[in-house]
Scaffold this motif. Structure first.
Motif, PDB file in Angstrom:
ATOM      1  N   ALA A  29      46.712  75.677  13.729  1.00  0.00           N
ATOM      2  CA  ALA A  29      47.718  76.420  12.959  1.00  0.00           C
ATOM      3  C   ALA A  29      48.450  77.443  13.815  1.00  0.00           C
ATOM      4  N   ARG A  30      47.837  77.863  14.937  1.00  0.00           N
ATOM      5  CA  ARG A  30      48.487  78.824  15.824  1.00  0.00           C
ATOM      6  C   ARG A  30      49.438  78.163  16.818  1.00  0.00           C
ATOM      7  N   ALA A  31      49.486  76.846  16.809  1.00  0.00           N
ATOM      8  CA  ALA A  31      50.315  76.137  17.797  1.00  0.00           C
ATOM      9  C   ALA A  31      51.678  75.794  17.225  1.00  0.00           C
ATOM     10  N   ASN A  32      52.657  75.702  18.105  1.00  0.00           N
ATOM     11  CA  ASN A  32      53.997  75.306  17.686  1.00  0.00           C
ATOM     12  C   ASN A  32      54.179  73.800  17.699  1.00  0.00           C
ATOM     13  N   ALA A  33      53.397  73.128  18.541  1.00  0.00           N
ATOM     14  CA  ALA A  33      53.511  71.677  18.627  1.00  0.00           C
ATOM     15  C   ALA A  33      52.169  71.108  19.054  1.00  0.00           C
ATOM     16  N   ILE A  34      52.023  69.807  18.814  1.00  0.00           N
ATOM     17  CA  ILE A  34      50.760  69.139  19.101  1.00  0.00           C
ATOM     18  C   ILE A  34      50.963  68.137  20.226  1.00  0.00           C
ATOM     19  N   ILE A  35      49.996  68.074  21.137  1.00  0.00           N
ATOM     20  CA  ILE A  35      50.016  67.040  22.171  1.00  0.00           C
ATOM     21  C   ILE A  35      48.957  66.013  21.821  1.00  0.00           C
ATOM     22  N   SER A  36      49.369  64.766  21.767  1.00  0.00           N
ATOM     23  CA  SER A  36      48.396  63.703  21.513  1.00  0.00           C
ATOM     24  C   SER A  36      48.521  62.657  22.621  1.00  0.00           C
ATOM     25  N   VAL A  37      47.434  62.455  23.362  1.00  0.00           N
ATOM     26  CA  VAL A  37      47.441  61.459  24.434  1.00  0.00           C
ATOM     27  C   VAL A  37      47.393  60.073  23.798  1.00  0.00           C
ATOM     28  N   PRO A  38      48.312  59.198  24.175  1.00  0.00           N
ATOM     29  CA  PRO A  38      48.388  57.885  23.518  1.00  0.00           C
ATOM     30  C   PRO A  38      47.281  56.947  23.977  1.00  0.00           C
ATOM     31  N   VAL A  39      46.067  57.199  23.539  1.00  0.00           N
ATOM     32  CA  VAL A  39      44.944  56.336  23.916  1.00  0.00           C
ATOM     33  C   VAL A  39      44.824  55.153  22.965  1.00  0.00           C
ATOM     34  N   ASN A  40      44.047  54.186  23.403  1.00  0.00           N
ATOM     35  CA  ASN A  40      43.696  53.009  22.603  1.00  0.00           C
ATOM     36  C   ASN A  40      43.139  53.478  21.259  1.00  0.00           C
TER      37      ASN A  40
END
Lengths: 245, 245
Positions: A131-142
């Motif tokens: 909730a404290r983040a402005n954006a999310i990073i998601s590594v495109p894994v299998n």
């Protein structure tokens, strides 16, 4: 002292094992990142196990800033990315590491202070952290096997930080300057043609021209170094010597 | 059975610790790669330690092909990349993981059989091994600290395989379809404007117009979801209710 290079802070949120903190430090320093923040590490701080694992990247741990809670760690930050394996937040952009680090570079260039959050080993970041983040990073894994550990997530994010910086040399011919010149290739081709002519290689005569062209194409396709050329001359000389004996 | 997806084989050359073979399997499967070849593993094969470490990626070990020497492992391959920390070979192109995996994709699409070599943990590939490769992959790490381990090198190469495949979603708004519409934002802005007007917020009158514009800019800049809008309406209603009590 941390490097002067503008860069994001990597914030380890409630990391559990010291070894993993050390491995994260190594992963960061592999890509020239050296601003680590540590929030409430489970096993206390400083951590002997972290230091032992970090080896050459131990400086990052010495200089890491320690915080009791995430709010404190983000006090001076203007933009925050949170890494998560499976994005659960529904109201924030979910970015690939590539787009996120491009964005981080742009923001940092404009004077923003950027942080990237990494959650504890087992459970990852809590919703409250995200909730404290402005954006999310998601590594495109299998999707069938999303099993990145903390240091691997740090590694891939650091890799993208470096890669998107444009400083990467994509193709390097280490040999630069030592390639054979056109004249040398020509001399080699002539040498082979002459000897093979003597040896009766270009037969029948109607096909001779085509065979010579094929041979010349071979030399040019190979991209030879001077050493290669010398060796090929040597081979032909030796065959002639052998025949003459 | 290995997946049908055309992909390079990842060849572990004389790996030492079973744990690292298992970690490499996990790293591969994170990015959907499942064709592992193992050349002369130091501690024998099959490896219990490898299996224990691989957990969810154990299938890759079951299906891995075992070879006595590198020549055998490359028997059916038409193009070979060798990963090295510091390129020593002088006559081959040295590629970033990105360019290498782009090339691998192009070659595989044309029906070539591609392999990527990874050396033993401590020393890396021997010159003799590298001599069997057509090109070299060098991960652009911090020259002052090039410390990638086997599984990390596999991970970054696998990551680039996946990334260069074009299947990566770079920006995903999970919320798609649930953003507030212009009409809803307008209604929200009007609601706030009206109540704040009643509350005497827009004061002095000469600045009122500018303040309203600022407020409207705020709503549009925030990119609100429908839920956000409902909540903001609720807040204002509650303030009015509170005032009226």
């Amino acid at each position: 002292m941390p490097s002067e290079t503008p860069q994001p802070a990597f914030v380890l949120v409630r990391p559990q094992m010291g070894e993993n903190i050390g491995a994260a430090a190594r992963a960061m320093w592999n890509f020239g990142l050296d601003r680590m923040r540590v929030v409430a590490p489970r096993d206390g701080w400083p951590s002997e196990k972290a230091v032992a694992m970090a080896s050459g990247a131990g400086r990052l741990l010495d200089e890491a800033r320690l915080y009791d809670d995430l709010a404190g760690a983000l006090d001076d930050c203007t933009y925050v990315y949170a890494t998560t394996a499976r994005p659960r937040e529904l109201t924030k952009p979910v970015l690939s590491p590539e787009r996120a680090m491009e964005g981080a570079r742009a923001r940092i260039a404009e004077g923003e202070r950027v942080a990237v959050l990494f959650g504890p080993e087992r459970a990852g970041l809590e919703n409250e952290d995200v909730a404290r983040a402005n954006a999310i990073i998601s590594v495109p894994v299998n999707p069938a096997f999303p099993s990145l550990n903390l240091a691997q997530c740090v590694l891939l994010t650091g890799y993208e930080w470096q890669r998107t910086g444009g400083g990467v040399v994509h193709v390097a011919d280490v040999l630069r300057g030592d390639w054979a010149t056109g004249r040398e290739i020509e001399a080699l081709a002539a040498h082979y043609e002459e000897r093979l002519e003597e040896a009766g290689f270009f037969f029948p005569e109607t096909k001779a021209e085509g065979m010579k062209i094929n041979l010349r194409n071979l030399w040019s396709r190979m991209r030879l170094s001077r050493a290669d050329v010398q060796m090929l001359h040597g081979i032909m000389r030796q065959m002639v010597r052998w025949k003459s004996r």
